[in-house]
Enzyme design. Structure first.
Site, PDB file in Angstrom:
ATOM      1  N   HIS B 105       0.870  -1.227   0.053  1.00 13.38           N
ATOM      2  CA  HIS B 105      -0.122  -0.064  -0.006  1.00 13.38           C
ATOM      3  C   HIS B 105       0.981   1.254  -0.047  1.00 13.38           C
ATOM      4  O   HIS B 105       1.816   1.274   0.725  1.00 13.38           O
ATOM      5  CB  HIS B 105      -1.023  -0.005   1.157  1.00 13.38           C
ATOM      6  CG  HIS B 105      -2.142   0.900   1.361  1.00 13.38           C
ATOM      7  ND1 HIS B 105      -2.014   2.246   1.334  1.00 13.38           N
ATOM      8  CD2 HIS B 105      -3.230   0.501   0.785  1.00 13.38           C
ATOM      9  CE1 HIS B 105      -3.000   2.722   1.217  1.00 13.38           C
ATOM     10  NE2 HIS B 105      -3.910   1.873   0.863  1.00 13.38           N
ATOM     11  N   GLY B 186       6.241  22.267   9.826  1.00 15.81           N
ATOM     12  CA  GLY B 186       7.496  21.645   9.952  1.00 15.81           C
ATOM     13  C   GLY B 186       8.454  21.915   8.855  1.00 15.81           C
ATOM     14  O   GLY B 186       8.255  22.768   7.674  1.00 15.81           O
ATOM     15  N   PRO B 192      13.674  11.013  10.290  1.00 14.63           N
ATOM     16  CA  PRO B 192      14.517  10.003   9.734  1.00 14.63           C
ATOM     17  C   PRO B 192      13.951   8.583   9.701  1.00 14.63           C
ATOM     18  O   PRO B 192      14.638   7.918   8.814  1.00 14.63           O
ATOM     19  CB  PRO B 192      15.762  10.254  10.640  1.00 14.63           C
ATOM     20  CG  PRO B 192      15.351  10.812  11.873  1.00 14.63           C
ATOM     21  CD  PRO B 192      14.077  11.890  11.397  1.00 14.63           C
ATOM     22  N   ALA B 194      10.301   7.985  10.577  1.00 16.71           N
ATOM     23  CA  ALA B 194       9.023   7.922  10.601  1.00 16.71           C
ATOM     24  C   ALA B 194       8.223   8.605   9.323  1.00 16.71           C
ATOM     25  O   ALA B 194       7.124   9.020   9.305  1.00 16.71           O
ATOM     26  CB  ALA B 194       8.313   8.698  11.907  1.00 16.71           C
TER      27      ALA B 194
END
Lengths: 328, 328
Positions: B105, B186, B192, B194
């Site tokens: 997916h 952000g 790194p 997630a």
């Protein structure tokens, strides 16, 4: 059902109680009828215990001054509903005197009829037991003689309320010592002011009306005869034809006394089919009062041709399960 | 939402919380998608906060090993759901490394997508605000960059999830500094391990399939084109034709993304009408997964021609109102 500390608010204790219910706890409806539809302070005294008691949810109260009658609709667990009923019936007995009571609706008691309806995790047999044990306790605590009707009837001929209530309070007062009119619980004499009470168990009753695009009452009457049990129609349907004069329409007014056996869609489609024979169309239909979700979901399933539908797919029903369950 | 003493059981605290809800309290659905469908201990760590948090009801969890993805279905009040989400997402971020993740997916993050769905006493605008403020807080506490999609999209082209997820984690890692791929919240670099997370607000999605009495896939495809928005059909319907080979049938498989505007019965009747042009009948239909009561009640109302029907006539919905209300 022990009560938490009395310094909880009603809201919180009720939800607290609900939280203690397991998935297997029983849910019933109860629709007590009281012979008071005029004096608001008496109505208030009767209804108050239903409002206060946790685990007993007051869905509706309808006081009719012409009928001089109060109909209350409750949902909840058998325990709390019975406790609230004992309080409410004692208030009714204190305040209502059948010797003085006049009203348009047939009645034999201050507390006239109490039907219990199984909703969840309770069979009809369980509900019959409930009605009979409540009837005995009610008699012990109030002295009012009790007749059992519908599914809870002990004598088969007493299934029909009209048999028990024949001639009303006034006739029953004279005839109560006759063998065919002896109460099922209590001595053969009426309570001097509160008369007698009919208690029983029945299925949930769905009131369903179908309006037809004609002013010809005979069409509605003829269709009602085709649909109702008493003239050979569906076994669990009662029905009459009614004129809606202001609207120039007629109505087939139906009570479905077992909606699991005689689905709404089946009644509607039979009415539609019969109406076509007169060149008449269905204008609209109406569900009057409360209805269990299953009754409408079954009709949705039928028309949508739903295969393998499970009511727990419905968010709100699932949420209700979870609130009543061990996991939340 | 303050917690009562921790020595209450989960059940009781949950119902206690429910009892404190007023009729005006808000109810939402939330369907977070996590990139883990294989390791049961990780799945358990993610799901545990949803089970424990009062006011957050876990309706469903589906882990797909081929997709290597976990889809969770929650219902409850915005506050408790957000708190549980923060706990669950932190567990997911701790345990899932996108550098190692493989699955069928498309995904860009350990916590891949979080849609919020208004159910009761909350407008879509309110739900958009909720999604955006949750997104900011989620970023502050985890450092994971956030994209807003569907109704919560800040850039109109980001309404579609596929635009944000183009090329998945691997491509986004390279392209995140490009102006068109900058996150909404952000710095322009992925977490790194997630990656990034897509957060948004949308209406409740109803999955509805209609099976047709033919093995000819072209019939289902042609009808899907007539029904779905992308080829000129109903504005809030997506649809494809699918072969059900073992059964010798074909299916028009539909997602209704706004069931209030595109009712189930209207979709079904359009499919039925189009199918007739091929001499094909509807064999059955299917609601897949959860569905709001209103979606089915509207179809029941349509077919039964119900006039003036009010959902609070449905016992279970009324009971849910009473449990959530100030009177009980």
């Amino acid at each position: 059902m022990e009560s938490p500390g009395s310094d909880y608010t009603t809201v919180i204790t009720k939800a607290f109680w609900w939280g203690k219910m397991s998935m297997a706890r029983q849910l019933i409806e109860c629709v007590p009828n009281f012979s008071e539809g005029r004096r608001s302070e008496v109505i208030e005294a009767i209804v108050d215990p239903f409002r206060r008691r946790r685990g007993c949810f007051l869905l509706d109260q309808r006081a009719d001054p012409d009928h001089n009658r109060l109909v209350v609709s409750l949902v909840g667990e058998p325990g709390p509903i019975q406790e609230a009923l004992l309080e409410a019936t004692k208030a009714a007995i204190r305040h209502i005197d059948l010797e003085q009571h006049r009203g348009g609706h047939p009645r034999i008691g201050a507390v006239d009829v109490i039907p219990f309806v199984p909703l969840r995790n309770l069979t009809m047999e369980g509900c019959v037991e409930l009605a009979r044990s409540f009837g005995r306790r009610y008699h012990e605590e109030t002295g009012v003689p009790v007749y059992f009707y519908e599914e809870a009837a002990i004598r088969p001929e007493r299934r029909g309320l009209e048999v028990i209530r024949r001639g009303q309070y006034e006739a029953l007062k004279e005839e109560i010592t006759k063998p065919e009119r002896l109460p099922d619980v209590g001595e053969p004499r009426l309570h001097p002011s509160a008369g007698a009470t009919v208690i029983g168990a029945r299925k949930f009753l769905v009131a369903f009306n179908v309006n037809l695009g004609t002013g010809d009452l005979e069409v509605a009457r003829s269709i009602a005869r085709a649909v109702r049990a008493s003239s050979g129609g569906f076994c669990h349907v009662k029905g009459i034809g009614v004129a809606l004069k202001e609207r120039g329409l007629v109505q087939v007014s139906v009570n479905i006394v077992d909606y699991e056996k005689n689905a709404l869609y089946r009644v509607l489609e039979l009415v539609r089919m019969e109406a076509k024979r007169w060149g008449v169309e269905v204008v609209e239909s109406e569900v009057y009062g409360m209805v269990p979700a299953a009754a409408l979901l079954e009709s949705a399933s039928f028309y949508l041709q739903l295969a393998g539908f499970d009511p727990s797919q419905v968010i709100e029903l699932r949420l209700l399960e979870l609130l009543g369950g061990d996991k939340g």
